[in-house]
Design a protein around this motif. Structure first.
Motif, PDB file in Angstrom:
ATOM      1  N   TRP A 149     -14.060 -83.078  37.649  1.00 27.12           N
ATOM      2  CA  TRP A 149     -14.946 -82.292  38.547  1.00 27.12           C
ATOM      3  C   TRP A 149     -16.172 -83.540  38.604  1.00 27.12           C
ATOM      4  CZ3 TRP A 149     -15.381 -79.119  42.474  1.00 27.12           C
ATOM      5  CH2 TRP A 149     -16.725 -78.815  42.615  1.00 27.12           C
ATOM      6  N   SER A 150     -16.680 -83.418  39.644  1.00 26.54           N
ATOM      7  CA  SER A 150     -17.946 -84.318  39.764  1.00 26.54           C
ATOM      8  C   SER A 150     -18.998 -83.228  40.140  1.00 26.54           C
ATOM      9  CB  SER A 150     -18.071 -85.131  40.953  1.00 26.54           C
ATOM     10  OG  SER A 150     -19.253 -85.914  41.448  1.00 26.54           O
ATOM     11  N   ASP A 151     -20.020 -83.168  39.145  1.00 28.95           N
ATOM     12  CA  ASP A 151     -21.265 -82.225  39.406  1.00 28.95           C
ATOM     13  C   ASP A 151     -22.055 -82.787  40.533  1.00 28.95           C
ATOM     14  OD1 ASP A 151     -20.679 -80.380  37.663  1.00 28.95           O
ATOM     15  OD2 ASP A 151     -21.549 -81.246  36.304  1.00 28.95           O
ATOM     16  N   GLU A 152     -22.120 -84.156  40.664  1.00 28.25           N
ATOM     17  CA  GLU A 152     -22.978 -84.852  41.746  1.00 28.25           C
ATOM     18  C   GLU A 152     -22.456 -84.736  43.044  1.00 28.25           C
ATOM     19  OE1 GLU A 152     -24.349 -89.508  43.050  1.00 28.25           O
ATOM     20  OE2 GLU A 152     -23.049 -89.234  41.160  1.00 28.25           O
ATOM     21  N   HIS A 153     -21.109 -84.637  43.326  1.00 27.65           N
ATOM     22  CA  HIS A 153     -20.638 -84.644  44.611  1.00 27.65           C
ATOM     23  C   HIS A 153     -19.887 -83.409  44.853  1.00 27.65           C
ATOM     24  CE1 HIS A 153     -21.263 -89.170  45.066  1.00 27.65           C
ATOM     25  NE2 HIS A 153     -20.752 -89.331  43.933  1.00 27.65           N
ATOM     26  N   ARG A 154     -19.728 -82.428  44.027  1.00 27.15           N
ATOM     27  CA  ARG A 154     -19.317 -80.921  43.897  1.00 27.15           C
ATOM     28  C   ARG A 154     -17.757 -81.323  44.597  1.00 27.15           C
ATOM     29  NH1 ARG A 154     -23.436 -77.850  47.427  1.00 27.15           N
ATOM     30  NH2 ARG A 154     -23.717 -79.840  48.378  1.00 27.15           N
TER      31      ARG A 154
END
Length: 408
Positions: free
Chosen positions: A194-199
């Motif tokens: 999971w990417s917090d930056e790109h959601r």
């Protein structure tokens, strides 16, 4: 701008001609057959070799850009009625495996199962042309042994061998292939990051000595998505629903939009050392996204797919030539995919315009190098398949959408 104009050229205004397309297919096949040697197969084209490689090697062997892929293209074109071959190449297939393993090298033994570069593609071709129970068993072993491959992409990793399992299940319906497909999908699900930056979710690829976050239609997220979309009937309803939501979210979150058109960068997280520019070719960028996602049910991504088709048309044919992976033919498959999805004749017209341009590129390249480019994904036999799909007005990207052909 969502593409580099220097990598493209204006599309030729040559009117569509089925007769000329058929003549080009015939020429490619006849020349390819005439250049075949049972000892040396086909010569390496300069564009396919690393510097100095042609001096060390006589030929390449895998499905992607070697003899296996050429055998596949020739027999595929015959099976669908495009040509009649002068001979069967089935007797030469099994000899490719040890040659290809020697090319890969013992230090690459963990990659032997690769679909596009290793054993699996060769074994799959053998099972098509000369089916045997022991070949099926070896395929089962190769696919099962590749589930944990850390590349997590189509060329080397489990998405490629998962696709092989799907093709085999479509061919003979055996439960073991469906089970391998499901096991591969479950493992890939567990490996999502999971990417917090790109959601959004994505995969990392441990490949060529580096860790990447490719999005593209060969090494990346959307290539794996295409296999899951094609095999969704083998998954239970809740599992597929979760996959569909994941695919739709990542594709939308990673898109770059500008003035009604769209493209995708090569990586979700672009390495500091890499160029940030956007490419428009099957293996990186909008055309591959369209081709890989054209079978997605529902309309959630239709706006992006149509905009990506516009991007591909505006960019124009690639200067790299007519090939599938990073050339005009590969981009043209995006138009065929949109024609299949929308039934809008404009997309078929655009596919055929790229076909006529690609014929001229093929002829110019042959004149420059004194020979054709004998390769499925990077050369002229693959482009011949594209020409046939333009004639019939429907496209299945070679060895991604189809392996065992349906006659007619």
């Amino acid at each position: 701008m969502l593409y580099d104009p220097l990598r493209h050229e204006p599309c030729a205004a040559t009117p569509w001609s089925e007769a000329r397309a058929r003549a080009a297919i015939e020429h490619i096949v006849r020349d390819t057959e005439a250049r075949f040697s049972s000892q040396r197969h086909w010569p390496i084209h300069p564009h396919d070799a690393d510097q100095g490689e042609t001096a060390l090697l006589h030929a390449f062997y895998p499905l992607y850009f070697g003899a296996c892929g050429v055998f596949w293209a020739l027999h595929y074109l015959q099976s669908v009625g495009a040509v009649q071959l002068s001979q069967s190449y089935a007797p030469h297939v099994d000899a490719l495996e040890p040659l290809n393993r020697a090319w890969l090298g013992s230090e690459s033994s963990e990659q032997f199962a690769s679909y596009l570069m290793g054993d699996t593609g060769i074994l799959l071709l053998s099972q098509w042309l000369s089916p045997r129970p022991d070949t099926a068993d070896r395929l089962e072993s190769a696919i099962a042994g590749n589930i944990d491959n850390p590349t997590r992409e189509l060329m080397w990793g489990s998405p490629g061998t998962m696709l092989a399992a799907l093709f085999l299940h479509e061919r003979d319906g055996e439960d073991r292939w469906a089970d391998l497909f499901r096991r591969s999908a479950q493992r890939l699900r567990s490996q999502l990051v999971w990417s917090d930056e790109h959601r959004c979710h994505y995969w990392t690829q441990d490949m060529y000595g580096a860790h990447s976050s490719y999005l593209d239609a060969v090494h990346g997220f959307v290539a794996t998505a295409s296999v899951l979309i094609r095999g969704r009937h083998l998954l239970d309803g809740d599992e597929w629903s979760a996959w569909q939501a994941c695919i739709e979210n990542t594709v939308r979150r990673s898109a770059t939009l500008d003035d009604g058109v769209v493209n995708w960068r090569a990586w979700l997280n672009t390495p500091a050392s890499a160029s940030p520019r956007l490419l428009v070719q099957f293996c990186h960028g909008a055309p591959g996204f369209v081709t890989c996602l054209a079978g997605l049910p529902g309309t959630a991504l239709d706006d992006l797919l149509l905009a990506a088709g516009v991007t591909t048309w505006r960019a124009g044919p690639l200067k790299k030539g007519s090939n599938l992976c990073h050339g005009t033919g590969g981009n043209g498959y995006a138009f065929l995919a949109l024609h299949r999805r929308t039934q809008d004749p404009m997309w078929l017209e655009r596919a055929r315009a790229f076909a006529m341009h690609g014929i001229e590129q093929t002829q110019a390249d042959a004149a420059e190098h004194g020979r054709l480019r004998y390769s499925l994904w990077t050369g002229d036999p693959g482009f011949a398949v594209y020409l046939w799909d333009c004639i019939r007005g429907a496209g299945e990207f070679p060895t991604l959408d189809v392996f065992f052909p349906r006659a007619g």
